[in-house]
Write a protein that holds these residues in place. Sequence first.
Motif, PDB file in Angstrom:
ATOM      1  N   ILE A 104       5.071 -12.144   1.538  1.00 34.43           N
ATOM      2  CA  ILE A 104       4.699 -10.946   2.308  1.00 34.43           C
ATOM      3  C   ILE A 104       4.874  -9.698   1.447  1.00 34.43           C
ATOM      4  CG2 ILE A 104       5.355  -9.492   4.273  1.00 34.43           C
ATOM      5  CD1 ILE A 104       6.148 -12.184   5.695  1.00 34.43           C
TER       6      ILE A 104
ATOM      7  N   THR B  17       1.968  -6.820   0.277  1.00 29.41           N
ATOM      8  CA  THR B  17       2.098  -5.454   0.798  1.00 29.41           C
ATOM      9  C   THR B  17       1.628  -4.473  -0.269  1.00 29.41           C
ATOM     10  OG1 THR B  17       3.972  -6.190   2.126  1.00 29.41           O
ATOM     11  CG2 THR B  17       3.678  -3.814   1.893  1.00 29.41           C
ATOM     12  N   ASN B  18       0.323  -4.305  -0.351  1.00 30.47           N
ATOM     13  CA  ASN B  18      -0.244  -3.457  -1.400  1.00 30.47           C
ATOM     14  C   ASN B  18      -1.565  -2.868  -0.916  1.00 30.47           C
ATOM     15  OD1 ASN B  18      -2.375  -5.368  -1.797  1.00 30.47           O
ATOM     16  ND2 ASN B  18      -0.963  -6.610  -3.009  1.00 30.47           N
ATOM     17  N   GLU B  19      -2.300  -2.265  -1.847  1.00 37.46           N
ATOM     18  CA  GLU B  19      -3.483  -1.510  -1.439  1.00 37.46           C
ATOM     19  C   GLU B  19      -4.572  -2.403  -0.839  1.00 37.46           C
ATOM     20  OE1 GLU B  19      -6.785  -0.661  -2.733  1.00 37.46           O
ATOM     21  OE2 GLU B  19      -6.886  -2.459  -3.982  1.00 37.46           O
TER      22      GLU B  19
ATOM     23  N   LEU C 250      -4.429  -4.023   1.669  1.00 33.07           N
ATOM     24  CA  LEU C 250      -4.383  -3.928   3.137  1.00 33.07           C
ATOM     25  C   LEU C 250      -5.521  -3.061   3.680  1.00 33.07           C
ATOM     26  CD1 LEU C 250      -0.577  -3.743   3.963  1.00 33.07           C
ATOM     27  CD2 LEU C 250      -2.190  -5.533   4.630  1.00 33.07           C
ATOM     28  N   ARG C 251      -6.167  -2.290   2.819  1.00 26.93           N
ATOM     29  CA  ARG C 251      -7.333  -1.531   3.287  1.00 26.93           C
ATOM     30  C   ARG C 251      -8.523  -2.454   3.566  1.00 26.93           C
ATOM     31  NH1 ARG C 251     -11.326  -0.222  -0.508  1.00 26.93           N
ATOM     32  NH2 ARG C 251     -10.923  -1.050  -2.577  1.00 26.93           N
ATOM     33  N   ARG C 252      -8.484  -3.669   3.052  1.00 29.98           N
ATOM     34  CA  ARG C 252      -9.571  -4.618   3.225  1.00 29.98           C
ATOM     35  C   ARG C 252      -9.313  -5.535   4.420  1.00 29.98           C
ATOM     36  NH1 ARG C 252     -13.781  -2.887   0.212  1.00 29.98           N
ATOM     37  NH2 ARG C 252     -13.488  -3.122  -2.033  1.00 29.98           N
ATOM     38  N   TYR C 253     -10.389  -5.945   5.097  1.00 35.12           N
ATOM     39  CA  TYR C 253     -10.251  -6.959   6.132  1.00 35.12           C
ATOM     40  C   TYR C 253      -9.677  -8.241   5.529  1.00 35.12           C
ATOM     41  CZ  TYR C 253     -12.665  -4.079   9.478  1.00 35.12           C
ATOM     42  OH  TYR C 253     -12.986  -3.047  10.326  1.00 35.12           O
ATOM     43  N   PRO C 254      -8.958  -9.003   6.343  1.00 33.91           N
ATOM     44  CA  PRO C 254      -8.504 -10.308   5.860  1.00 33.91           C
ATOM     45  C   PRO C 254      -9.668 -11.304   5.862  1.00 33.91           C
ATOM     46  CG  PRO C 254      -7.632  -9.830   8.068  1.00 33.91           C
ATOM     47  CD  PRO C 254      -8.578  -8.729   7.731  1.00 33.91           C
TER      48      PRO C 254
ATOM     49  N   ASP D  88      -3.638 -11.117  10.319  1.00 33.87           N
ATOM     50  CA  ASP D  88      -3.666 -10.071   9.310  1.00 33.87           C
ATOM     51  C   ASP D  88      -3.257 -10.632   7.939  1.00 33.87           C
ATOM     52  OD1 ASP D  88      -0.745  -9.562   8.750  1.00 33.87           O
ATOM     53  OD2 ASP D  88      -0.720  -9.046  10.873  1.00 33.87           O
ATOM     54  N   ARG D  89      -3.440  -9.822   6.901  1.00 36.66           N
ATOM     55  CA  ARG D  89      -3.191 -10.284   5.531  1.00 36.66           C
ATOM     56  C   ARG D  89      -1.736 -10.693   5.306  1.00 36.66           C
ATOM     57  NH1 ARG D  89      -6.549  -9.006   1.131  1.00 36.66           N
ATOM     58  NH2 ARG D  89      -8.646  -8.477   1.842  1.00 36.66           N
ATOM     59  N   LEU D  90      -0.809  -9.988   5.946  1.00 37.62           N
ATOM     60  CA  LEU D  90       0.609 -10.293   5.748  1.00 37.62           C
ATOM     61  C   LEU D  90       0.971 -11.592   6.452  1.00 37.62           C
ATOM     62  CD1 LEU D  90       1.905  -6.666   6.334  1.00 37.62           C
ATOM     63  CD2 LEU D  90       1.309  -7.764   4.162  1.00 37.62           C
TER      64      LEU D  90
END
Lengths: 354, 354
Positions: B46, B50-52, B54-58, B245-247
Amino acid sequence: MNRYWSRVAQQLTPYVPGEQPQIDGLVKLNTNENPYPPSPRALEAIRQATNETLRRYPDPDANVFKAAVARFHGVQADQVFVGNSSDEVLAHVFIGLLKHDLPLLFPDVTYSFYPVYCGLYGIDYRTVPLADDLSLRVQDYGQPNGGIIFPNPNAPTGRLLPLEDIEALLKANPDSVVVVDEAYVDFGGTSAVPLVAAHPNLLVVQTLSKARSLAGLRVGYAIGQPHLVEGLERVKSSFNSYPLDRLALAGATAAMEDTAYFDRTRQAVIASRVRLTARLEELGFEVLPSAANFVFARHPGHDGAALLQALRDRKVLVRHFKQPRIDQYLRITVGTDAECDALLGALRDIPPTR
Amino acid sequence: MNRYWSRVAQQLTPYVPGEQPQIDGLVKLNTNENPYPPSPRALEAIRQATNETLRRYPDPDANVFKAAVARFHGVQADQVFVGNSSDEVLAHVFIGLLKHDLPLLFPDVTYSFYPVYCGLYGIDYRTVPLADDLSLRVQDYGQPNGGIIFPNPNAPTGRLLPLEDIEALLKANPDSVVVVDEAYVDFGGTSAVPLVAAHPNLLVVQTLSKARSLAGLRVGYAIGQPHLVEGLERVKSSFNSYPLDRLALAGATAAMEDTAYFDRTRQAVIASRVRLTARLEELGFEVLPSAANFVFARHPGHDGAALLQALRDRKVLVRHFKQPRIDQYLRITVGTDAECDALLGALRDIPPTR
């Protein structure tokens, strides 16, 4: 088709999201993501929340996050409903507030998830044609209805409806919930949230995926009077008690609080949109006036679908909708100026076909 | 009740999850959370995510996570459906696979979310009484039905149904989907996943909230033959394109891969359950045999609801269900030995009332 599927599952026409391909060097302007990273405060809040407390359920009521949304918008926390993306919020809105005997109304050219929700929940709907210039005319919504929904600015056109028109719509439809889907409002629109206090039938939906650069975190919310929020909470608590995980709650709360970063990045996107629009027009494109982080444009010398493919061949991804009235347009996400320049370079490289 | 709510919203009886109070020094044994932290590899994954980006859809299809689930269970990735918690997965299962003309069957004493989903989606259901010892008898499910669902081990009893019985149920109901909800199976049960290959009507649901200590991350999945998974994907893609979500994807993937940690912590919980059960029996409790991370117990000298309150007064939180047949029982989550000792100390301090 399968004998184990319910009739609902058999009859569905699912939504198809924009692609998320993994291609090196791709200029990705197809899903309206923000070109800037999330607020550093949001990333730090997520790091802080990444600890042993993940073994515990999150707050089912998301009270801390709701309070942050309420503070940002100047409303009360009981006027805020939250969910795992504005798509989930919209799903609950459709089944909880828009499923009535009279048909739901939305524009013929709009977010293509709306008819999908209607299919999932068996909601009768009618589409209302946009004007020839793809603008929404509120006077066309005068027919009996069980609800009205539209994005503002509209997707995929980017066109903005003035607040006066929304107020007129609210007054003309006192027995219907009017949902204003403001996914893109922060890039040049004016939010209808200040109208909530006076209008018991208004629900405003927003997302953290666009102007707050958190598409990867899946957080959205709705703002309305408490009686509408209560209806949505009933649906949510009959579907999933804890739709927002602890990391999403932490990151989303910090993102709502970092208003300086929010303002700086959305202004940068707006500036890039103005620049991109001017350059596209120089290339002969007709660009609809946009209040979003994308532009909707067509070119007399290019077929829409062919241009999509020619751009893809040049590693530039934009979005095209195979739908009457708009199949000659491309929806182009506003990236950084460098990404927009890559798009423009590719466009200059593609010879007109007519 | 509100004129803007749909009939569905008006008629709902929402699910009420166990409390998540913030009280200092509370011994929280009410929502079956794992007393051990998540895998360190999950937390590290995780942090890395946790980086940039996160602006992108998963990834809307969650392919990397599905592959990890498939590897763990020895199935193919197209046999895996994933969602934002097993509660969301179950919601999609109810509307997509369990809504038929014939009634759905589930035990009279079981996970209390099942009738709530039926209310949300208008699904007809019948409850089938458990035996006097609160065990499930598969021969009682011989009536015509549009589907069968039960947890194994059952909640809140903790009782386990042997795989032979599940196989008999599958064979006796070839036209119905049989859903085995294995939220607690890792604490002493045997998963029905190996039966999936031979049974086109079997769907197994699992969660990362319990044995993988990730209740705060909201990840669950279902395993079945591809035709059942396809039906669920149709529903999911008509509801929310990107529920994970990505996380959550990053953490859940790493958690599935850390099998050594998974085995160590679940064995520790099992050992604590054995110890807790023995101590409760020494205190005069009748404890049902449990294959879960909780025990279901009653005491001839105590009323269930009164004992819940007396424990709460001593800062020990357990769960009680105001439901016929089980209102004298408490459901007690297995904590660490220290937490169990705090519970036992409080119980010794409470005088019998009858």
